[in-house]
Design a protein around this motif. Structure first.
Motif, PDB file in Angstrom:
ATOM      1  N   THR A  92       0.833  -1.208   0.000  1.00  9.65           N
ATOM      2  CA  THR A  92       0.000   0.000   0.000  1.00  9.65           C
ATOM      3  C   THR A  92       0.865   1.256   0.000  1.00  9.65           C
ATOM      4  O   THR A  92       0.624   2.196  -0.767  1.00  9.65           O
ATOM      5  N   ARG A  95       2.796   1.642  -3.301  1.00 10.96           N
ATOM      6  CA  ARG A  95       1.902   2.122  -4.356  1.00 10.96           C
ATOM      7  C   ARG A  95       1.654   3.629  -4.215  1.00 10.96           C
ATOM      8  O   ARG A  95       1.658   4.369  -5.199  1.00 10.96           O
ATOM      9  N   ARG A  96       1.455   4.076  -2.975  1.00 13.56           N
ATOM     10  CA  ARG A  96       1.190   5.494  -2.723  1.00 13.56           C
ATOM     11  C   ARG A  96       2.363   6.357  -3.225  1.00 13.56           C
ATOM     12  O   ARG A  96       2.163   7.375  -3.889  1.00 13.56           O
ATOM     13  N   SER A 122      -2.215  -6.928  -6.673  1.00 12.89           N
ATOM     14  CA  SER A 122      -3.439  -6.727  -5.913  1.00 12.89           C
ATOM     15  C   SER A 122      -4.659  -7.227  -6.660  1.00 12.89           C
ATOM     16  O   SER A 122      -5.757  -7.236  -6.131  1.00 12.89           O
TER      17      SER A 122
END
Ligand code: ZN
Length: 123
Positions: A92, A95-96, A122
């Motif tokens: 997460t 990806r951010r 994902s």
């Protein structure tokens, strides 16, 4: 001009200044603090790379995170931060950061490749 120079940090100026300048000769922006910060973040970034090469990914991530904290526009450090996070299993967060790189530089190859990894992972 000979010897080391400090490029003005202002994107519209970018004039080269003598290394001992307090402010930009063209636009007056303070450059001394900027030069010190640039040297410090370069040091942190290199420490992060060394840690990553040694397999100490948590240490590497902390160093890259500090660089990004000081220099949010440093896409090279943000890519490194994303990759360290990815290798630590923090998809997460990885990806951010890759998405933030792509907002600044839509064609950044490292961020594009990174995002393809996390999107495939994902789905
Ligand atoms: Zn300037």
């Amino acid at each position: 001009m000979s010897g080391p120079v400090i490029p003005c940090p202002m994107a519209r100026c970018r004039a080269d200044n003598p290394f001992d300048a307090d402010e930009c000769e063209r636009c007056g922006t303070p450059v001394r603090g900027h030069a010190r910060l640039t040297a410090y973040t370069a040091y942190l970034f290199n420490r992060g790379l060394a840690a990553a090469r040694a397999g100490r990914l948590t240490v590497a991530r902390d160093h890259f995170a500090a660089v990004v904290h000081w220099c949010p526009t440093d896409t090279e450090a943000r890519n490194a931060l994303a990759l360290a996070g990815y290798r630590l299993g923090d998809v997460t967060e990885a990806r951010r950061h890759w998405e933030l790189v792509c907002e600044r530089r839509p064609d950044d190859p490292l961020a594009r490749r990174g995002l393809s990894l996390v999107v495939e992972g994902s789905s």
